[in-house]
Scaffold this active site. Structure first.
Site, PDB file in Angstrom:
ATOM      1  N   ASN A  44       4.710   1.160  -4.483  1.00 43.23           N
ATOM      2  CA  ASN A  44       5.189   0.912  -5.866  1.00 43.23           C
ATOM      3  C   ASN A  44       4.677   2.082  -6.753  1.00 43.23           C
ATOM      4  OD1 ASN A  44       6.929  -0.900  -7.344  1.00 43.23           O
ATOM      5  ND2 ASN A  44       5.410  -1.807  -7.870  1.00 43.23           N
TER       6      ASN A  44
ATOM      7  N   PRO B 192       0.530  -1.164   0.141  1.00 39.43           N
ATOM      8  CA  PRO B 192       0.063  -0.031   0.022  1.00 39.43           C
ATOM      9  C   PRO B 192       0.784   1.037  -0.022  1.00 39.43           C
ATOM     10  CG  PRO B 192       0.141  -0.794   2.107  1.00 39.43           C
ATOM     11  CD  PRO B 192       1.037  -1.845   1.298  1.00 39.43           C
ATOM     12  N   GLU B 193       0.417   2.396  -0.422  1.00 37.39           N
ATOM     13  CA  GLU B 193       0.872   3.633  -0.401  1.00 37.39           C
ATOM     14  C   GLU B 193       0.578   4.161   0.968  1.00 37.39           C
ATOM     15  OE1 GLU B 193       2.984   4.522  -2.945  1.00 37.39           O
ATOM     16  OE2 GLU B 193       2.264   3.215  -4.414  1.00 37.39           O
TER      17      GLU B 193
ATOM     18  N   ARG C 160       9.205  -6.003  -8.176  1.00 39.84           N
ATOM     19  CA  ARG C 160       7.936  -5.271  -8.165  1.00 39.84           C
ATOM     20  C   ARG C 160       7.777  -4.798  -9.677  1.00 39.84           C
ATOM     21  NH1 ARG C 160       9.472  -3.649  -2.971  1.00 39.84           N
ATOM     22  NH2 ARG C 160       7.888  -4.651  -1.366  1.00 39.84           N
TER      23      ARG C 160
END
Ligand SMILES: [Zn+2]
Length: 280
Positions: free
Chosen positions: A165, A2-3, A250
């Site tokens: 990401n 998650p951001e 990623r």
């Protein structure tokens, strides 16, 4: 992963639902804490630290959770159907008279003494959405290992906390460098604006349901999830390749024309990438 803005929103949901309330139900579906019962305790509140969530209870107890890739905290009213996932994916339930918070697929769930929270989050760099934000320290951390690829340095939560990401790819696009450029090769003027830019992106998205980095009407993101569609600035097809330390690769997106610096060879690139990857 998650951001930071996703975690911030989850923390606010939990805080708004539970802070100051007495628990009438608690259920922790992980073997180590299966017998923990917090009913009768007051929830003091939930605070985000980078991508970690700290929910504090009276009596000096903290529940530390991390959403990782798949996790989520949902809050439901008493008459509402729970729809965050199948029941076997539930890891935690915190209920009050009229609200129930349900933690799904939580990869990290542990109890700490509130006075010892630093054990869980003390390694984090300055928090992009936190009161301890310090752009100079974040920049110094980012540049501490000059040979490190920019994308990896941005994701390392010990440098600065909160970038996942999606923002990794978007930030590299915004400053015009590929995620594989060694941070030490970044021109000083561009390096200097990086921490502030990261903070502005997270702050701007903190209260938004849809994440945006572009300011364009029809497009939310410049590069993330867009391969092989044309770059919004120069029409060159966006590329995607994995970036990571070998254990966790990623998907990483970039425009080979707008961004300067090294890039992985064609052999390591993903092909026919057409759909955005899940972000949280
Ligand atoms: Zn471009």
């Amino acid at each position: 992963m998650p951001e930071g803005d996703t975690v911030w929103q989850a923390a606010r949901r939990l805080h708004d639902a539970l802070a100051g309330q007495v628990l009438t139900r608690s259920d922790f579906r992980v073997p180590k804490y299966a017998t923990v019962d917090l009913t009768g305790r007051t929830v003091l509140g939930t605070t985000p630290r980078g991508k970690h969530l700290l929910t504090r209870f009276e009596g000096g107890l903290t529940l530390h959770t991390h959403l990782r890739m798949e996790g989520a905290w949902k809050v439901y009213g008493s008459a509402e159907r729970w729809k965050g996932g199948p029941a076997h994916q539930i890891r935690a339930i915190l209920g009050t008279v009229d609200r129930t918070a349900v933690g799904y697929r939580l990869q990290v769930l542990e109890f700490l003494r509130t006075g010892e929270e630093e054990r869980a989050v003390g390694h984090l760099g300055p928090d992009l959405l936190g009161p301890d934000w310090n752009p100079d320290r974040a920049l110094a951390n980012l540049l501490a290992d000059p040979a490190r690829p920019l994308g990896e340095a941005l994701l390392d939560q010990r440098n600065l906390a909160g970038i996942g990401n999606i923002y990794k790819s978007e930030l590299c696009f915004l400053i015009g460098a590929t995620p594989w450029l060694p941070v030490g090769a970044l021109p000083a003027d561009r390096a200097a604006i990086l921490p502030g830019l990261a903070r502005r992106l997270l702050e701007a998205n903190r209260d938004r349901p849809v994440r945006r980095t572009t300011g364009l009407r029809d497009h939310d993101l410049f590069v993330y999830g867009r391969a092989p569609r044309p770059c919004l600035r120069c029409q060159t097809p966006i590329l995607v390749a994995d970036q990571g330390d070998g254990s966790r690769e990623r998907p990483t997106y970039w425009c080979p024309a707008c961004q300067t610096g090294p890039a992985p060879g064609p052999g390591s690139r993903r092909v026919r990438e057409t759909r955005p990857r899940p972000s949280n």
